[in-house]
Design a protein around this motif. Structure first.
Motif, PDB file in Angstrom:
ATOM      1  N   VAL A   1       0.835  -1.204   0.000  1.00 29.62           N
ATOM      2  CA  VAL A   1       0.000   0.000   0.000  1.00 29.62           C
ATOM      3  C   VAL A   1       0.870   1.254   0.000  1.00 29.62           C
ATOM      4  N   LEU A   2       1.973   1.215   0.765  1.00 28.78           N
ATOM      5  CA  LEU A   2       2.869   2.370   0.818  1.00 28.78           C
ATOM      6  C   LEU A   2       3.490   2.647  -0.546  1.00 28.78           C
ATOM      7  N   LEU A   3       3.966   1.609  -1.204  1.00 37.76           N
ATOM      8  CA  LEU A   3       4.650   1.792  -2.480  1.00 37.76           C
ATOM      9  C   LEU A   3       3.685   2.028  -3.637  1.00 37.76           C
ATOM     10  N   GLN A   4       2.492   1.448  -3.538  1.00 41.63           N
ATOM     11  CA  GLN A   4       1.510   1.617  -4.610  1.00 41.63           C
ATOM     12  C   GLN A   4       0.140   1.867  -3.976  1.00 41.63           C
ATOM     13  N   PRO A   5      -0.219   3.141  -3.733  1.00 37.68           N
ATOM     14  CA  PRO A   5      -1.501   3.431  -3.081  1.00 37.68           C
ATOM     15  C   PRO A   5      -2.721   3.087  -3.932  1.00 37.68           C
ATOM     16  N   ASN A   6      -2.550   2.950  -5.233  1.00 34.10           N
ATOM     17  CA  ASN A   6      -3.683   2.699  -6.119  1.00 34.10           C
ATOM     18  C   ASN A   6      -4.099   1.228  -6.032  1.00 34.10           C
ATOM     19  N   PRO A   7      -5.320   0.911  -5.528  1.00 34.98           N
ATOM     20  CA  PRO A   7      -5.738  -0.494  -5.419  1.00 34.98           C
ATOM     21  C   PRO A   7      -5.816  -1.196  -6.770  1.00 34.98           C
ATOM     22  N   SER A   8      -6.265  -0.497  -7.810  1.00 33.95           N
ATOM     23  CA  SER A   8      -6.364  -1.118  -9.134  1.00 33.95           C
ATOM     24  C   SER A   8      -4.996  -1.535  -9.649  1.00 33.95           C
ATOM     25  N   ALA A   9      -4.003  -0.694  -9.416  1.00 32.73           N
ATOM     26  CA  ALA A   9      -2.644  -1.041  -9.845  1.00 32.73           C
ATOM     27  C   ALA A   9      -2.120  -2.245  -9.079  1.00 32.73           C
ATOM     28  N   ARG A  10      -2.451  -2.338  -7.789  1.00 36.38           N
ATOM     29  CA  ARG A  10      -2.009  -3.499  -7.008  1.00 36.38           C
ATOM     30  C   ARG A  10      -2.667  -4.780  -7.501  1.00 36.38           C
ATOM     31  N   ILE A  11      -3.942  -4.700  -7.847  1.00 35.60           N
ATOM     32  CA  ILE A  11      -4.637  -5.879  -8.377  1.00 35.60           C
ATOM     33  C   ILE A  11      -4.010  -6.300  -9.706  1.00 35.60           C
ATOM     34  N   GLU A  12      -3.686  -5.328 -10.535  1.00 36.52           N
ATOM     35  CA  GLU A  12      -3.041  -5.640 -11.815  1.00 36.52           C
ATOM     36  C   GLU A  12      -1.689  -6.321 -11.597  1.00 36.52           C
ATOM     37  N   GLU A  13      -0.910  -5.810 -10.644  1.00 34.91           N
ATOM     38  CA  GLU A  13       0.379  -6.429 -10.347  1.00 34.91           C
ATOM     39  C   GLU A  13       0.195  -7.851  -9.828  1.00 34.91           C
ATOM     40  N   PHE A  14      -0.837  -8.072  -9.008  1.00 36.99           N
ATOM     41  CA  PHE A  14      -1.103  -9.413  -8.472  1.00 36.99           C
ATOM     42  C   PHE A  14      -1.453 -10.387  -9.596  1.00 36.99           C
ATOM     43  N   ILE A  15      -2.290  -9.935 -10.533  1.00 34.09           N
ATOM     44  CA  ILE A  15      -2.686 -10.824 -11.640  1.00 34.09           C
ATOM     45  C   ILE A  15      -1.487 -11.172 -12.506  1.00 34.09           C
ATOM     46  N   TYR A  16      -0.677 -10.188 -12.844  1.00 35.75           N
ATOM     47  CA  TYR A  16       0.508 -10.459 -13.657  1.00 35.75           C
ATOM     48  C   TYR A  16       1.471 -11.400 -12.926  1.00 35.75           C
ATOM     49  N   ASP A  17       1.559 -11.237 -11.593  1.00 41.10           N
ATOM     50  CA  ASP A  17       2.453 -12.113 -10.831  1.00 41.10           C
ATOM     51  C   ASP A  17       1.941 -13.552 -10.839  1.00 41.10           C
ATOM     52  N   LYS A  18       0.626 -13.752 -10.698  1.00 43.47           N
ATOM     53  CA  LYS A  18       0.073 -15.094 -10.697  1.00 43.47           C
ATOM     54  C   LYS A  18       0.160 -15.742 -12.081  1.00 43.47           C
ATOM     55  N   LEU A  19       0.059 -14.923 -13.128  1.00 38.74           N
ATOM     56  CA  LEU A  19       0.180 -15.453 -14.485  1.00 38.74           C
ATOM     57  C   LEU A  19       1.634 -15.605 -14.911  1.00 38.74           C
ATOM     58  N   ASP A  20       2.548 -15.212 -14.026  1.00 41.20           N
ATOM     59  CA  ASP A  20       3.989 -15.309 -14.293  1.00 41.20           C
ATOM     60  C   ASP A  20       4.352 -14.550 -15.568  1.00 41.20           C
ATOM     61  N   LYS A  21       3.796 -13.350 -15.688  1.00 40.80           N
ATOM     62  CA  LYS A  21       4.087 -12.488 -16.829  1.00 40.80           C
ATOM     63  C   LYS A  21       4.728 -11.196 -16.333  1.00 40.80           C
ATOM     64  N   LYS A  22       5.512 -10.588 -17.214  1.00 36.52           N
ATOM     65  CA  LYS A  22       6.199  -9.357 -16.853  1.00 36.52           C
ATOM     66  C   LYS A  22       5.217  -8.198 -16.855  1.00 36.52           C
ATOM     67  N   LEU A  23       5.242  -7.424 -15.790  1.00 43.94           N
ATOM     68  CA  LEU A  23       4.347  -6.276 -15.677  1.00 43.94           C
ATOM     69  C   LEU A  23       4.813  -5.160 -16.614  1.00 43.94           C
ATOM     70  N   PRO A  24       3.925  -4.613 -17.434  1.00 47.24           N
ATOM     71  CA  PRO A  24       4.344  -3.518 -18.320  1.00 47.24           C
ATOM     72  C   PRO A  24       4.761  -2.298 -17.521  1.00 47.24           C
ATOM     73  N   SER A  25       5.685  -1.543 -18.103  1.00 47.94           N
ATOM     74  CA  SER A  25       6.194  -0.359 -17.422  1.00 47.94           C
ATOM     75  C   SER A  25       5.081   0.670 -17.246  1.00 47.94           C
ATOM     76  N   ARG A  26       4.983   1.210 -16.046  1.00 51.86           N
ATOM     77  CA  ARG A  26       3.938   2.186 -15.732  1.00 51.86           C
ATOM     78  C   ARG A  26       4.583   3.526 -15.387  1.00 51.86           C
ATOM     79  N   THR A  27       4.028   4.603 -15.938  1.00 50.31           N
ATOM     80  CA  THR A  27       4.529   5.948 -15.662  1.00 50.31           C
ATOM     81  C   THR A  27       4.139   6.359 -14.248  1.00 50.31           C
ATOM     82  N   THR A  28       5.108   6.847 -13.492  1.00 48.48           N
ATOM     83  CA  THR A  28       4.810   7.300 -12.139  1.00 48.48           C
ATOM     84  C   THR A  28       4.084   8.645 -12.175  1.00 48.48           C
ATOM     85  N   ASN A  29       3.431   8.982 -11.081  1.00 49.32           N
ATOM     86  CA  ASN A  29       2.668  10.233 -11.014  1.00 49.32           C
ATOM     87  C   ASN A  29       3.547  11.469 -11.207  1.00 49.32           C
TER      88      ASN A  29
END
Length: 409
Positions: A62-90
């Motif tokens: 939560v500290l590193l990524q306050p956006n819940p949607s972004a955390r869910i996306e990271e979780f899905i990519y991790d479970k699918l064992d796929k590389k997370l696409p690069s995301r632009t920081t705020n």
């Protein structure tokens, strides 16, 4: 598909027997084998480690990524064992918007050029944040997840096996106890006063059968005890490995703290540089305004522009030179403006001590360089920018920014 009905029925029977034993233990109707106190302490320590590791992991995410949607996306990519696409920081996105706005307003305008400068530093801040996220994910979050998804699952599996071995051991103990009671009853002395006399020939045969059952129960108890002791030793070794897990997490925590310190130091450095750049713009803007004004130095010093961004050199004219020759000689002098301020006796208001919070490098001779944690004397003069004060340290004097000071009573 090989479907073994006999094996399935046997497994169901064992499960049912264990369920009955567990229920009777909960109701206090059956004895329960207690684990070794050392093993109990290890289990309690392991449960505590698991619970707090989960909480720390979730809160760090939560500290590193306050956006819940972004955390869910990271979780899905991790479970699918796929590389997370690069995301632009705020900050990077904000910097990009500022640069695009500067193009629309004109990079040559004061607002446009300032947008470009601030936008570039925002992108630098975003790059530092991206580096923090990558370093923290690899050095802190990943080891915590590996423990929960790897080591802890193995420990949980062995603990379930230990619980099953304990239930089997208690079942064998209960079975042996019942067999011995039945054997003792069958071997009791004949009572000829019984209302319904027994057939003692059949009783002798039943006693022999019960004796065989007791021997079998004793053998099963020995086997169950051996399996329980072996499983308890395996579980104990795994639980003692929690100490190594703590050491590993300690190193990861130190790396995480170091990454945070590096990130905040970079942000502080970038913001100091940005402040210097903006101060240069302010000084340049004030200088151009004063050079375009043909009025006398005294009028220039009293103008609203000087109140917004004071020119330390103009304080030399407050002594009131009346002839143009005096003005020219003052402007052509090579002496520092700090000397001019020392020569000018202006009304001092609010003289007090101040503690320096951060290091500050003077940008010109009108300012005073500062060192963190030192004490200086500060005061203000009429018509001075409220964001600046006059600072004195021994024989040195110059302007100092208020944001770098902690005023003392």
């Amino acid at each position: 598909m090989d479907f073994n009905v006999k094996k399935l029925a046997s497994g169901a029977g064992v499960f049912f027997t264990r369920a009955v034993q567990f229920t009777e233990e909960k109701l206090g109707q059956a004895e329960k084998t207690e684990l070794d106190p050392h093993l109990e302490n290890l289990i309690t320590r392991a449960d505590c480690t698991k619970n707090w590791t989960e909480k720390i992991l979730r809160q760090t995410e939560v500290l590193l990524q306050p956006n819940p949607s972004a955390r869910i996306e990271e979780f899905i990519y991790d479970k699918l064992d796929k590389k997370l696409p690069s995301r632009t920081t705020n900050p990077e996105l904000l910097g990009q918007y500022m640069l695009e706005a500067a193009k629309e307003f004109g990079p040559g305008t004061p607002y446009g050029s300032t947008l470009i400068t601030v936008g570039e530093y925002q992108k630098r801040l975003g790059g530092a944040e991206r580096e923090l996220l990558q370093t923290s994910a690899a050095g802190f979050l990943t080891p915590l997840r590996n423990f929960l998804e790897g080591d802890w699952r193995t420990i949980s599996k062995e603990r379930r096996l230990l619980e099953n071995r304990r239930l089997d051991l208690d079942i064998c103990k209960a079975r042996l106890k019942k067999g011995k009671l039945a054997e003792a009853k069958a071997a009791a002395a004949p009572d000829f006063q019984e209302t319904r006399p027994r057939n003692y020939v059949l009783s002798a045969s039943a006693s022999a059968l019960l004796s065989e059952e007791v021997d079998k129960a004793e053998h099963e108890l020995r086997v169950a005890q051996t399996e329980f002791d072996r499983q308890a030793e395996v579980t104990r070794l795994l639980l003692e490995g929690i100490s190594s897990t703590h050491l590993n997490h300690l190193r990861c925590l130190q790396d995480f703290a170091e990454a945070q310190a590096t990130y905040y130091a970079q942000c502080h450095h970038y913001m100091q540089d940005l402040q210097r750049e903006l101060n240069k713009f302010d000084s340049a803007g004030c200088g151009s305004t004063q050079s375009d004004d043909p009025a006398s130095p005294l009028l220039t010093n009293l103008s609203p522009t000087a109140a917004v961004c004071p020119n330390p050199v103009s304080s030399a004219f407050l002594s009131g030179p009346s002839s143009p020759g005096a003005t020219v000689s003052s402007q052509s002098s090579q002496r520092p403006s700090t000397l001019a301020m020392e020569q000018t006796q202006l009304p001092v208001t609010g003289t007090r001590k101040a503690k320096v919070l951060y290091d500050y490098d003077a940008h010109d001779v009108s300012e005073l360089s500062l060192l963190a944690d030192e004490l200086i004397t500060v005061y203000t003069v009429p018509g001075m920018d409220p964001d600046w004060l006059i600072g004195e340290r021994g024989n040195q004097k110059g302007k100092v920014p208020v944001t770098y000071l902690e005023l003392l009573s």
